[in-house]
Design a protein around this motif. Structure first.
Motif, mmCIF file in Angstrom:
data_model
loop_
_atom_site.group_PDB
_atom_site.id
_atom_site.type_symbol
_atom_site.label_atom_id
_atom_site.label_comp_id
_atom_site.label_asym_id
_atom_site.label_seq_id
_atom_site.Cartn_x
_atom_site.Cartn_y
_atom_site.Cartn_z
ATOM 1 N N ARG A 37 0.837 -1.210 0.000
ATOM 2 C CA ARG A 37 0.000 0.000 0.000
ATOM 3 C C ARG A 37 0.871 1.260 0.000
ATOM 4 N N GLU A 38 2.022 1.235 0.695
ATOM 5 C CA GLU A 38 2.932 2.383 0.707
ATOM 6 C C GLU A 38 3.529 2.609 -0.675
ATOM 7 N N PHE A 39 3.914 1.514 -1.356
ATOM 8 C CA PHE A 39 4.465 1.650 -2.711
ATOM 9 C C PHE A 39 3.411 2.224 -3.659
ATOM 10 N N LYS A 40 2.168 1.786 -3.463
ATOM 11 C CA LYS A 40 1.088 2.267 -4.323
ATOM 12 C C LYS A 40 0.912 3.781 -4.174
ATOM 13 N N LYS A 41 0.958 4.283 -2.933
ATOM 14 C CA LYS A 41 0.823 5.723 -2.698
ATOM 15 C C LYS A 41 1.944 6.488 -3.371
ATOM 16 N N GLU A 42 3.171 5.982 -3.291
ATOM 17 C CA GLU A 42 4.313 6.683 -3.890
ATOM 18 C C GLU A 42 4.207 6.695 -5.409
ATOM 19 N N LEU A 43 3.720 5.620 -5.994
ATOM 20 C CA LEU A 43 3.572 5.565 -7.451
ATOM 21 C C LEU A 43 2.478 6.519 -7.928
ATOM 22 N N VAL A 44 1.392 6.630 -7.153
ATOM 23 C CA VAL A 44 0.328 7.572 -7.506
ATOM 24 C C VAL A 44 0.853 9.000 -7.433
ATOM 25 N N LEU A 45 1.628 9.320 -6.396
ATOM 26 C CA LEU A 45 2.222 10.653 -6.273
ATOM 27 C C LEU A 45 3.171 10.950 -7.425
ATOM 28 N N ALA A 46 3.791 9.890 -7.967
ATOM 29 C CA ALA A 46 4.710 10.070 -9.090
ATOM 30 C C ALA A 46 3.990 10.167 -10.430
ATOM 31 N N GLY A 47 2.657 10.026 -10.408
ATOM 32 C CA GLY A 47 1.880 10.219 -11.622
ATOM 33 C C GLY A 47 1.388 8.957 -12.290
ATOM 34 N N TYR A 48 1.610 7.806 -11.666
ATOM 35 C CA TYR A 48 1.149 6.538 -12.256
ATOM 36 C C TYR A 48 -0.230 6.193 -11.698
ATOM 37 N N ASN A 49 -1.145 5.811 -12.599
ATOM 38 C CA ASN A 49 -2.528 5.547 -12.217
ATOM 39 C C ASN A 49 -2.674 4.105 -11.727
ATOM 40 N N VAL A 50 -2.152 3.846 -10.532
ATOM 41 C CA VAL A 50 -2.284 2.529 -9.904
ATOM 42 C C VAL A 50 -3.553 2.551 -9.059
ATOM 43 N N GLU A 51 -4.486 1.667 -9.382
ATOM 44 C CA GLU A 51 -5.762 1.641 -8.673
ATOM 45 C C GLU A 51 -5.899 0.352 -7.869
ATOM 46 N N GLU A 52 -6.637 0.431 -6.774
ATOM 47 C CA GLU A 52 -6.902 -0.723 -5.941
ATOM 48 C C GLU A 52 -8.350 -1.146 -6.116
ATOM 49 N N VAL A 53 -8.540 -2.395 -6.553
ATOM 50 C CA VAL A 53 -9.885 -2.940 -6.743
ATOM 51 C C VAL A 53 -10.273 -3.694 -5.472
ATOM 52 N N LYS A 54 -11.391 -3.311 -4.874
ATOM 53 C CA LYS A 54 -11.839 -3.929 -3.636
ATOM 54 C C LYS A 54 -12.569 -5.245 -3.922
ATOM 55 N N GLY A 55 -12.762 -6.030 -2.881
ATOM 56 C CA GLY A 55 -13.535 -7.257 -3.012
ATOM 57 C C GLY A 55 -12.676 -8.505 -2.952
ATOM 58 N N ARG A 56 -13.368 -9.654 -2.949
ATOM 59 C CA ARG A 56 -12.709 -10.941 -2.811
ATOM 60 C C ARG A 56 -11.675 -11.193 -3.909
ATOM 61 N N TYR A 57 -12.000 -10.780 -5.114
ATOM 62 C CA TYR A 57 -11.098 -11.005 -6.242
ATOM 63 C C TYR A 57 -10.418 -9.707 -6.679
ATOM 64 N N GLY A 58 -10.245 -8.829 -5.702
ATOM 65 C CA GLY A 58 -9.642 -7.539 -6.008
ATOM 66 C C GLY A 58 -8.127 -7.599 -6.080
ATOM 67 N N GLY A 59 -7.547 -6.427 -6.161
ATOM 68 C CA GLY A 59 -6.104 -6.332 -6.256
ATOM 69 C C GLY A 59 -5.703 -4.985 -6.799
ATOM 70 N N TYR A 60 -4.481 -4.870 -7.244
ATOM 71 C CA TYR A 60 -3.966 -3.618 -7.806
ATOM 72 C C TYR A 60 -3.836 -3.761 -9.319
ATOM 73 N N ILE A 61 -4.158 -2.680 -10.035
ATOM 74 C CA ILE A 61 -4.019 -2.663 -11.490
ATOM 75 C C ILE A 61 -3.358 -1.355 -11.914
ATOM 76 N N LEU A 62 -2.638 -1.424 -13.017
ATOM 77 C CA LEU A 62 -2.081 -0.218 -13.638
ATOM 78 C C LEU A 62 -3.062 0.182 -14.716
ATOM 79 N N ASN A 63 -3.837 1.237 -14.455
ATOM 80 C CA ASN A 63 -5.041 1.509 -15.230
ATOM 81 C C ASN A 63 -4.793 2.259 -16.523
ATOM 82 N N ASP A 64 -3.570 2.675 -16.790
ATOM 83 C CA ASP A 64 -3.250 3.357 -18.037
ATOM 84 C C ASP A 64 -2.194 2.561 -18.790
#
Length: 316
Positions: A37-64
């Motif tokens: 989660r900390e890496f995700k925040k730093e990547l978002v601050l750097a301009g990368y659209n990393v999104e977190e999908v909630k739910g049982r089958y969720g996860g992180y995706i690079l949306n662009d």
């Protein structure tokens, strides 16, 4: 690996594999799951659209769609890529093989990876004596410089070694042995030659250059459905169940495609293919009367002659 490298590696993973959950990312990066989660925040601050999908089958995706900078491969990664490429080219039943090879050609061509970095693949580790290792090294050098190799080689059909030149194409590791696949200038055909002190008595780099045949593909010569001559003997043996004979038999290496073909209460018949007759005879002798050769006749007669010589030596 420092924090910046870990963030970049997380981007690469999401780009290459798509959606990944916290546990998968943490395992791949070898970090604590809470770091993701900390890496995700730093990547978002750097301009990368990393999104977190909630739910049982969720996860992180690079949306662009991003063109990430090309990174430098380690020597181990280069070797792994080339070895896997060599191996996959033998898998003729893999439907997208052509597309896979085209993609790998582009990766190797644009990543400063030499296709000669490793010209053999290994199914498992094996220890080589100095002579065999030297012959493999010479063959590798010849391949790298487009030169033939001069072999002194004795096949199962030859009574004495024969000298001839071979255009070397590939070195492979197959069922505990190394083999050279090349075009024999003597036979005018592609053949497979085993690196063995009982078969190959000399392997020197020739002065003759050759032009690599672009129509040569390893997948046409290696694999389950291949017709390449391997000098393999089709052997059928009977294994008796007494005194743990079946268990002891299965603990030994007998050859390629070992399969049971008939079973009774007190014995099981097996078939296999082998070109290592010395290993076969040694294994048979160690099994005493628990294994019997059924075919072929020449293998059975040769073994009987060897046993008879041993008996005669003790009688004399």
């Amino acid at each position: 690996m420092n924090r910046t490298n870990l963030c970049i590696r997380m981007l690469q993973l999401l780009k290459a594999r798509g959606k990944m959950n916290t546990t998968q990312l943490a395992d791949a990066l070898e970090v604590n799951p809470r770091n993701i989660r900390e890496f995700k925040k730093e990547l978002v601050l750097a301009g990368y659209n990393v999104e977190e999908v909630k739910g049982r089958y969720g996860g992180y995706i690079l949306n662009d769609q991003y063109d990430l900078p090309v990174t430098i491969f380690s020597d181990e990664e280069k070797d792994a890529l080339v070895q896997s490429y060599k191996f996959m080219r033998t898998q003729k039943d893999f439907k997208p093989l052509t597309l896979y090879c085209d993609a790998m050609d582009k990766i190797i061509a644009t990543s400063k990876i030499s296709s000669n970095a490793s010209l053999h693949y290994m199914s498992n580790s094996i220890e080589l004596d100095k002579k065999i290792s030297s012959m493999i090294d010479k063959t590798q050098q010849a391949m790298n410089h487009g030169l033939c190799v001069l072999l002194s080689y004795q096949s199962l059909k030859d009574e004495t070694p024969i000298e001839f030149e071979v255009e070397p194409y590939e070195i492979i590791h197959y069922h505990k042995s190394y083999y050279l696949i090349g075009f024999s200038l003597l036979r005018k055909d592609y053949r497979m030659y085993r690196f063995s002190s009982e078969r190959m008595f000399k392997c020197d780099i020739s002065t003759r250059h050759f032009i690599h045949d672009n129509h040569f593909h390893l997948s046409n010569y290696i694999g389950e459905h291949s017709l390449i001559p391997l000098d393999l003997k089709h052997v059928i043996v009977r294994v008796y169940h007494k005194e743990n004979g079946l268990r002891l038999f299965k603990e030994k290496y007998w050859g390629n495609k070992l399969l049971p073909i008939h079973k009774e209460d007190d014995y099981t018949d097996f078939e296999f293919y082998t070109d290592d007759m010395s290993n076969l005879y040694q294994s048979l002798f160690s099994m005493m009367d628990q294994v019997k050769i059924l075919s072929p006749d020449d293998v059975r007669e040769t073994y009987l002659n060897r046993v008879e010589k041993i008996i005669n030596a003790y009688k004399g």
